[in-house]
Motif scaffolding. Structure first.
Motif, PDB file in Angstrom:
ATOM      1  N   HIS A  92       0.861  -1.186   0.000  1.00 52.71           N
ATOM      2  CA  HIS A  92       0.000   0.000   0.000  1.00 52.71           C
ATOM      3  C   HIS A  92       0.891   1.228   0.000  1.00 52.71           C
ATOM      4  O   HIS A  92       2.115   1.117   0.083  1.00 52.71           O
ATOM      5  N   GLU A 104       6.057   8.743   5.182  1.00 52.57           N
ATOM      6  CA  GLU A 104       5.987   8.544   6.642  1.00 52.57           C
ATOM      7  C   GLU A 104       7.402   8.668   7.216  1.00 52.57           C
ATOM      8  O   GLU A 104       7.656   9.512   8.087  1.00 52.57           O
ATOM      9  N   HIS A 117       4.793   0.711   0.990  1.00 53.56           N
ATOM     10  CA  HIS A 117       5.086  -0.285   2.018  1.00 53.56           C
ATOM     11  C   HIS A 117       4.713  -1.676   1.535  1.00 53.56           C
ATOM     12  O   HIS A 117       3.543  -1.936   1.230  1.00 53.56           O
ATOM     13  N   THR A 196       2.494   1.703  11.260  1.00 53.87           N
ATOM     14  CA  THR A 196       2.315   3.163  11.310  1.00 53.87           C
ATOM     15  C   THR A 196       0.834   3.541  11.320  1.00 53.87           C
ATOM     16  O   THR A 196       0.484   4.715  11.315  1.00 53.87           O
TER      17      THR A 196
HETATM   18 ZN   LIG Z   1       2.071   1.783   5.472  1.00 53.13          ZN
END
Ligand SMILES: [Zn+2]
Ligand SMILES: C[C@@H](NC(=O)c1ccc(Cl)c(S(N)(=O)=O)c1)c1ccccc1O
Length: 258
Positions: A92, A104, A117, A196
């Motif tokens: 994703h 992030e 990710h 996260t």
């Molecule tokens: Zn992620």
């Protein structure tokens, strides 16, 4: 009210329902290259993906996610900083409302416009769900996206966005090869961290690639046509679905490269 990325339900509020948000190994972090320790014992990443394990692409109301069949070892991660074999479950993205934010992890404070990710789970456990809460349960490969030339390898995903614009929509996606989304150089930083997103379990060995992949500004704009909201609800653009960097709390970041 469920969690999200707005002022009233976003990262600053998650601790109310997920107290581990203030834990000792939270993610993401700001990676400071000069403070990372080169570890000659770190092996090169061994990623092997079988496109036939690709199942579908989904708008889960928080991100766009591509899910894989994980009933065999055919799409997996070995070596790198991990021991054993981790199966690919899904990948994703996280991205911003504009090109100056969205990732992030940050690198010496630099934000990228998006971050990919690739989520893998440790096959010493019976399933992703069982592994997700174990300290060595997950291994996530993070790849930064940087504005540049058009990336043809993303186009197949972007072409599906019109059919999954709102929360809960999904469509089949056959024969997508996630290795086409990896940078040429697989030098990485690694550290012990967490999901996260809620439930923020401290179960992730993070493997963040130093080299970004490219995405064009037009392709980036396509991500911003997705919606957090479901069909029929007021349209709420899916943007800024990233958690900001969290305190390092004494953790060491290791580098696989000098
Ligand atoms: Zn992620
Ligand atoms: C948003 C989505 N989160 C995950 O699926 C997710 C799972 C594992 C990891 Cl390791 C990560 S991450 N970002 O650390 O790579 C994200 C989600 C969470 C909870 C309920 C529904 C839902 O869709």
């Amino acid at each position: 009210m469920s969690w999200g990325y707005k002022p009233n339900n976003g990262p600053q509020k998650w601790v109310e329902n997920f107290p581990i948000a203030d834990g000792v190994r939270q993610s993401p972090i700001d990676i400071v290259p000069g403070q990372a320790s080169y570890d000659a014992g770190l092996k090169p990443l061994a990623l092997k993906y079988d496109p036939s394990t690709c199942l579908d692409i989904l708008n889960n109301g928080h991100s766009v996610q591509v899910t894989f069949a994980d009933d065999t070892d055919s799409s997996r991660l070995t070596d790198g900083p991990i021991s054993g074999l981790y199966r690919l479950k899904q990948f994703h993205f996280h991205w911003g409302a504009s090109d100056n934010k969205g990732s992030e992890h940050t690198v010496a404070g630099t934000k990228y416009p998006a971050e990919l990710h690739l989520v893998h789970w440790n096959t010493k456990y019976a399933s992703f769900s069982e592994a997700a809460s174990k300290p060595d349960g997950l291994a996530v490969v993070g790849v930064f996206l940087k504005i540049g030339g058009e990336n043809p390898n993303l186009q197949k995903l972007l072409d599906a966005f019109d059919t999954i614009q709102s929360k809960g929509k999904q469509t089949s996606l056959a024969n997508f090869d996630p290795s086409t989304l990896l940078p040429g150089c697989l030098d990485y930083w690694t550290y012990d961290g967490s999901l996260t997103t809620p439930p923020l379990y401290e179960s992730v060995t993070w493997i963040v690639c130093k080299e970004p992949i490219s995405i064009s500004s037009a392709q980036m704009a396509k991500f911003r046509t997705l919606l957090f909201s479901a069909d029929g609800a007021a349209q709420d653009c899916m943007v800024d679905n990233y958690r900001p960097p969290q305190p390092l709390k004494g953790r060491t970041v290791r580098a696989s490269f000098k």
